[in-house]
Design a protein around this motif. Structure first.
Motif, PDB file in Angstrom:
ATOM      1  N   GLU A 214       1.765  10.089  14.762  1.00 24.38           N
ATOM      2  CA  GLU A 214       0.441  10.696  15.002  1.00 24.38           C
ATOM      3  C   GLU A 214      -0.672  10.011  14.302  1.00 24.38           C
ATOM      4  OE1 GLU A 214      -0.202  12.442  17.754  1.00 24.38           O
ATOM      5  OE2 GLU A 214       2.150  12.690  17.892  1.00 24.38           O
ATOM      6  N   MET A 215      -0.425   9.317  13.177  1.00 19.79           N
ATOM      7  CA  MET A 215      -1.300   8.681  12.493  1.00 19.79           C
ATOM      8  C   MET A 215      -1.623   7.269  13.305  1.00 19.79           C
ATOM      9  SD  MET A 215      -0.374   8.959   8.537  1.00 19.79           S
ATOM     10  CE  MET A 215      -1.749   8.290   7.619  1.00 19.79           C
ATOM     11  N   TRP A 216      -0.675   6.577  13.802  1.00 16.42           N
ATOM     12  CA  TRP A 216      -0.637   5.276  14.191  1.00 16.42           C
ATOM     13  C   TRP A 216      -1.456   5.734  15.771  1.00 16.42           C
ATOM     14  CZ3 TRP A 216      -0.955   0.299  13.912  1.00 16.42           C
ATOM     15  CH2 TRP A 216      -0.731  -0.484  15.179  1.00 16.42           C
TER      16      TRP A 216
ATOM     17  N   THR B 296       1.052  -1.127   0.067  1.00 14.17           N
ATOM     18  CA  THR B 296       0.147  -0.003  -0.071  1.00 14.17           C
ATOM     19  C   THR B 296       0.890   1.344   0.009  1.00 14.17           C
ATOM     20  OG1 THR B 296      -0.506   0.166   2.174  1.00 14.17           O
ATOM     21  CG2 THR B 296      -1.729  -1.220   1.480  1.00 14.17           C
ATOM     22  N   GLY B 297       0.086   2.384   0.097  1.00 15.42           N
ATOM     23  CA  GLY B 297       0.805   3.729  -0.313  1.00 15.42           C
ATOM     24  C   GLY B 297       1.679   4.284   0.833  1.00 15.42           C
ATOM     25  N   GLY B 298       2.528   3.630   1.416  1.00 13.43           N
ATOM     26  CA  GLY B 298       3.494   4.015   2.454  1.00 13.43           C
ATOM     27  C   GLY B 298       4.712   4.292   1.939  1.00 13.43           C
ATOM     28  N   ILE B 299       5.640   5.200   2.656  1.00 10.89           N
ATOM     29  CA  ILE B 299       6.942   5.294   2.197  1.00 10.89           C
ATOM     30  C   ILE B 299       7.716   4.034   2.267  1.00 10.89           C
ATOM     31  CG2 ILE B 299       7.980   6.204   4.265  1.00 10.89           C
ATOM     32  CD1 ILE B 299       8.504   7.842   0.839  1.00 10.89           C
ATOM     33  N   ALA B 300       7.423   3.135   3.251  1.00 11.01           N
ATOM     34  CA  ALA B 300       8.144   1.872   3.440  1.00 11.01           C
ATOM     35  C   ALA B 300       7.839   0.995   2.220  1.00 11.01           C
ATOM     36  CB  ALA B 300       7.683   1.266   4.637  1.00 11.01           C
TER      37      ALA B 300
ATOM     38  N   PRO C  94       1.595  -2.495   9.794  1.00 11.34           N
ATOM     39  CA  PRO C  94       1.439  -1.073   9.429  1.00 11.34           C
ATOM     40  C   PRO C  94       2.776  -0.437   9.307  1.00 11.34           C
ATOM     41  CG  PRO C  94       0.300  -1.968  11.502  1.00 11.34           C
ATOM     42  CD  PRO C  94       1.289  -2.982  11.188  1.00 11.34           C
ATOM     43  N   ALA C  95       2.673   0.827   8.920  1.00 17.66           N
ATOM     44  CA  ALA C  95       3.895   1.897   8.858  1.00 17.66           C
ATOM     45  C   ALA C  95       3.228   3.013   8.594  1.00 17.66           C
ATOM     46  CB  ALA C  95       4.803   1.322   7.727  1.00 17.66           C
ATOM     47  N   MET C  96       3.406   3.884   9.463  1.00 20.85           N
ATOM     48  CA  MET C  96       2.835   5.407   9.150  1.00 20.85           C
ATOM     49  C   MET C  96       3.614   6.366  10.347  1.00 20.85           C
ATOM     50  SD  MET C  96      -0.943   4.474  10.768  1.00 20.85           S
ATOM     51  CE  MET C  96      -0.930   3.038  10.090  1.00 20.85           C
ATOM     52  N   ASN C  97       3.305   7.418  10.137  1.00 18.67           N
ATOM     53  CA  ASN C  97       3.655   8.575  10.962  1.00 18.67           C
ATOM     54  C   ASN C  97       2.997   8.314  12.326  1.00 18.67           C
ATOM     55  OD1 ASN C  97       1.963  11.124  12.017  1.00 18.67           O
ATOM     56  ND2 ASN C  97       3.992  11.971  11.261  1.00 18.67           N
TER      57      ASN C  97
ATOM     58  N   MET D 175      -1.182  -4.457  -5.475  1.00 23.61           N
ATOM     59  CA  MET D 175      -0.533  -3.148  -4.963  1.00 23.61           C
ATOM     60  C   MET D 175      -1.820  -2.152  -5.060  1.00 23.61           C
ATOM     61  SD  MET D 175       2.886  -2.790  -7.261  1.00 23.61           S
ATOM     62  CE  MET D 175       3.687  -1.494  -6.333  1.00 23.61           C
ATOM     63  N   THR D 176      -1.960  -1.196  -4.171  1.00 27.01           N
ATOM     64  CA  THR D 176      -2.711  -0.118  -4.521  1.00 27.01           C
ATOM     65  C   THR D 176      -2.345   0.829  -5.392  1.00 27.01           C
ATOM     66  OG1 THR D 176      -1.981   1.222  -2.372  1.00 27.01           O
ATOM     67  CG2 THR D 176      -3.682  -0.344  -1.881  1.00 27.01           C
ATOM     68  N   ALA D 177      -3.081   1.915  -5.957  1.00 31.38           N
ATOM     69  CA  ALA D 177      -2.999   2.780  -6.856  1.00 31.38           C
ATOM     70  C   ALA D 177      -1.584   3.701  -6.339  1.00 31.38           C
ATOM     71  CB  ALA D 177      -4.062   3.633  -7.048  1.00 31.38           C
ATOM     72  N   ALA D 178      -1.761   3.925  -4.686  1.00 31.74           N
ATOM     73  CA  ALA D 178      -0.775   4.952  -3.961  1.00 31.74           C
ATOM     74  C   ALA D 178       0.531   4.290  -4.129  1.00 31.74           C
ATOM     75  CB  ALA D 178      -1.416   5.225  -2.789  1.00 31.74           C
ATOM     76  N   ALA D 179       0.358   2.962  -3.955  1.00 29.75           N
ATOM     77  CA  ALA D 179       1.755   2.146  -3.580  1.00 29.75           C
ATOM     78  C   ALA D 179       2.592   2.158  -5.038  1.00 29.75           C
ATOM     79  CB  ALA D 179       1.565   0.600  -3.257  1.00 29.75           C
ATOM     80  N   THR D 180       1.709   2.201  -6.303  1.00 33.74           N
ATOM     81  CA  THR D 180       2.434   2.389  -7.552  1.00 33.74           C
ATOM     82  C   THR D 180       3.222   3.584  -7.816  1.00 33.74           C
ATOM     83  OG1 THR D 180       0.292   2.924  -8.804  1.00 33.74           O
ATOM     84  CG2 THR D 180       0.527   0.558  -8.557  1.00 33.74           C
ATOM     85  N   LYS D 181       2.756   4.519  -7.200  1.00 33.02           N
ATOM     86  CA  LYS D 181       3.507   5.886  -7.161  1.00 33.02           C
ATOM     87  C   LYS D 181       4.750   5.697  -6.378  1.00 33.02           C
ATOM     88  CE  LYS D 181      -0.385   8.525  -7.830  1.00 33.02           C
ATOM     89  NZ  LYS D 181      -0.679   8.503  -9.233  1.00 33.02           N
ATOM     90  N   LEU D 182       5.027   4.810  -5.293  1.00 35.92           N
ATOM     91  CA  LEU D 182       6.073   4.668  -4.445  1.00 35.92           C
ATOM     92  C   LEU D 182       7.135   3.749  -5.021  1.00 35.92           C
ATOM     93  CD1 LEU D 182       4.181   5.443  -1.301  1.00 35.92           C
ATOM     94  CD2 LEU D 182       5.814   6.993  -2.197  1.00 35.92           C
ATOM     95  N   VAL D 183       6.408   2.537  -5.701  1.00 35.80           N
ATOM     96  CA  VAL D 183       7.749   1.460  -5.927  1.00 35.80           C
ATOM     97  C   VAL D 183       6.894   1.056  -7.279  1.00 35.80           C
ATOM     98  CG1 VAL D 183       6.435  -0.349  -4.577  1.00 35.80           C
ATOM     99  CG2 VAL D 183       8.783  -0.469  -5.103  1.00 35.80           C
TER     100      VAL D 183
ATOM    101  N   CYS E 179       1.304  -1.557   5.403  1.00 32.97           N
ATOM    102  CA  CYS E 179      -0.204  -1.150   5.443  1.00 32.97           C
ATOM    103  C   CYS E 179      -0.412   0.102   6.049  1.00 32.97           C
ATOM    104  CB  CYS E 179      -0.824  -2.256   6.303  1.00 32.97           C
ATOM    105  SG  CYS E 179      -2.577  -2.151   6.184  1.00 32.97           S
ATOM    106  N   THR E 180      -1.104   0.906   5.019  1.00 31.23           N
ATOM    107  CA  THR E 180      -1.239   2.288   5.594  1.00 31.23           C
ATOM    108  C   THR E 180      -2.450   2.576   6.506  1.00 31.23           C
ATOM    109  OG1 THR E 180      -2.894   2.284   3.676  1.00 31.23           O
ATOM    110  CG2 THR E 180      -0.875   3.385   3.151  1.00 31.23           C
ATOM    111  N   ALA E 181      -2.636   3.527   7.200  1.00 27.49           N
ATOM    112  CA  ALA E 181      -3.879   3.854   7.973  1.00 27.49           C
ATOM    113  C   ALA E 181      -5.253   3.581   7.107  1.00 27.49           C
ATOM    114  CB  ALA E 181      -3.716   5.229   8.455  1.00 27.49           C
ATOM    115  N   ASN E 182      -5.179   4.136   5.874  1.00 27.77           N
ATOM    116  CA  ASN E 182      -6.183   4.051   4.883  1.00 27.77           C
ATOM    117  C   ASN E 182      -6.699   2.714   4.802  1.00 27.77           C
ATOM    118  OD1 ASN E 182      -8.152   5.314   2.931  1.00 27.77           O
ATOM    119  ND2 ASN E 182      -6.715   4.261   1.480  1.00 27.77           N
ATOM    120  N   ILE E 183      -5.719   1.853   4.587  1.00 22.65           N
ATOM    121  CA  ILE E 183      -6.322   0.441   4.268  1.00 22.65           C
ATOM    122  C   ILE E 183      -6.841  -0.379   5.459  1.00 22.65           C
ATOM    123  CG2 ILE E 183      -5.361  -1.857   3.580  1.00 22.65           C
ATOM    124  CD1 ILE E 183      -6.094   0.033   1.119  1.00 22.65           C
ATOM    125  N   ILE E 184      -6.104  -0.037   6.662  1.00 28.87           N
ATOM    126  CA  ILE E 184      -6.539  -0.476   7.951  1.00 28.87           C
ATOM    127  C   ILE E 184      -7.978  -0.255   8.020  1.00 28.87           C
ATOM    128  CG2 ILE E 184      -6.346  -0.375  10.539  1.00 28.87           C
ATOM    129  CD1 ILE E 184      -3.211  -0.398  10.130  1.00 28.87           C
TER     130      ILE E 184
END
Ligand SMILES: Cc1cc2nc3c(=O)[nH]c(=O)nc-3n(C[C@H](O)[C@H](O)[C@H](O)COP(=O)(O)O)c2cc1C
Length: 399
Positions: A127-129, A12-16, A122-125, A38-46, A90-95
């Motif tokens: 404050e998001m977590w 998913t679309g996390g920097i990781a 999960p991986a995120m900022n 992959m989610t659409a956001a993930a394809t922008k990162l890898v 896993c992004t906050a969004n997908i969770i």
């Protein structure tokens, strides 16, 4: 080896997202059949091409594209074929989407359609977590047998040193291997044959028929322990004080009200237990007199005399006879010293210390102290994860 295992890796679309490349490579080295979604956001990162090359299979990025045109209903076929679905990162969004039954892309649709075990990294900022919506969603998913690994503390993309870093691919592979049914290295059933009694929730000491002295315990830690022990094959008896949580499936639940009834239930069921974990918040004092009729609002002040309740942990410590006994200490200060004193006073084998501020929360920072004075520190993580850390430690001591 993971020969004959089909593993879906959701990215998913996390920097990781780039770390998914190492995860896929590691799974391939163990001979797993790996399918990346992959989610659409993930394809922008890898790049999907990188993951297609590493996995050796087409990468699914769109439910309606014909990347898998050889299969009749590709997403359902894949969902049913999978032995495990790992979402990393896993992004906050997908969770949030999965917890709320949303299936508006290939990954969430496959997750919803699959009976396979799910492992979420999960991986995120930070404050998001810590966001209450994310915590609520994680907690709900954990109660539905989704297993979470991480996030860990470390250097975040935003520059701060905090919780939110994706667990290492090596650790994710290890956890997936443990969870896979029938895997040669599976230790998911490592408590098979063990009888475990767990107490959870708070007690309520009656003042009169409608009032009581209680505490803020939610029961989340004890219920997480019961659920995790059952998932790992134990025969679990849960003695539960007050909580709003639903009784977990496959567990014998004995509901109690006050310290006295909790004591009776624990003593009556202690014989034959290999492990007893006292996670309940038992009142130290109860009203000396319980009024049988509701107190009337008459005088300006009333005095309530309190008497000590029965000490369940101390009694278990005296009677334990080979049972591995675990206590909890919720402290506001001098955490480790107070816990060590409690451990020797009550003849415990292990004590878990957390800050009293963790009460009612979905996550906690725990310290596990053993009889030799070793202190294992675990950063803030979901209570389900803390529960597995505690069970790992117990197993390392009894086997
Ligand atoms: C560079 C970048 C990094 C991001 N990293 C994360 C992250 O680590 N975790 C997260 O939950 N969201 C992160 N986001 C936000 C998500 O990409 C965003 O919420 C997106 O809608 C997620 O889509 P998905 O969940 O369908 O992949 C990041 C966004 C950008 C632009």
């Amino acid at each position: 080896m993971l020969t004959n295992k089909t593993i879906i890796v959701g990215v998913t679309g996390g920097i990781a997202a780039y770390k998914a490349c190492e995860l896929v490579s590691r799974l391939k080295k163990l001979n797993a059949d790996v399918w990346v979604v992959m989610t659409a956001a993930a394809t922008k990162l890898v790049g999907p091409i990188t993951l297609r090359t590493l996995s050796g299979n087409p990468v699914v990025t769109d439910l309606f594209a014909d990347e898998l045109s050889t299969l009749p209903v590709p997403h359902i076929a894949l969902a049913q074929k999978a032995d495990i679905i790992i979402i990393a990162p896993c992004t906050a969004n997908i969770i949030g989407k999965i917890a709320n039954g949303i299936a508006d892309d290939a990954l969430t649709t496959i997750v919803m359609a699959s009976p396979a075990q799910k492992l979420i990294a999960p991986a995120m900022n930070a404050e998001m977590w810590r966001n209450p919506a994310v915590k609520k969603n994680v907690s709900w998913l954990e109660s539905r047998d989704f297993v979470f690994i991480g996030p860990e503390e470390g250097k975040l993309a935003c520059g701060s040193e905090d919780i939110g870093v994706m667990s290492k691919p090596r650790a994710i592979v290890k956890e997936a291997t443990r969870l896979l049914p029938g895997s040669k290295t599976a230790s998911a059933a490592d408590l098979t044959g063990k009888k475990v009694l767990i107490t959870a929730g708070g007690t309520r000491e009656a003042i009169d028929p409608v009032r009581f002295i209680g505490n803020r315990s939610s029961g989340k830690m004890g219920y997480a322990l019961a659920e995790a022990a059952r998932q790992r094959g134990a025969e679990v008896t849960l003695v539960s004080g007050s909580t709003h949580l639903a009784a977990p499936e496959g567990i014998t639940v004995i509901k109690v009200e006050d310290a006295k009834s909790m004591h009776e239930a624990v003593i009556a069921n202690r014989a034959g237990q290999h492990i007893i974990i006292m996670a309940a918040a038992v009142a130290d004092y109860r009203p000396t007199i319980t009024f049988w009729q509701k107190l009337k609002k008459e005088s300006e002040t009333i005095k309530l005399e309190l008497s000590k309740t029965v000490d369940i942990l101390a009694d278990l410590g005296r009677l334990k006879n080979g049972t591995y006994l675990v206590g909890f200490a919720a402290e506001t200060n001098d955490h480790v010293e107070n816990a060590k004193a409690k451990m020797s006073e009550k003849n415990l084998d292990l004590i878990i210390v957390n800050d009293a501020s963790a009460i009612e929360q979905d996550s906690s920072e725990i310290k596990i102290i053993d009889k030799h004075g070793n202190v294992d520190e675990h950063p803030e993580q979901a209570k389900h994860q803390s529960a597995n850390k505690i069970l790992d430690k117990i197993l390392s001591q009894i086997t």
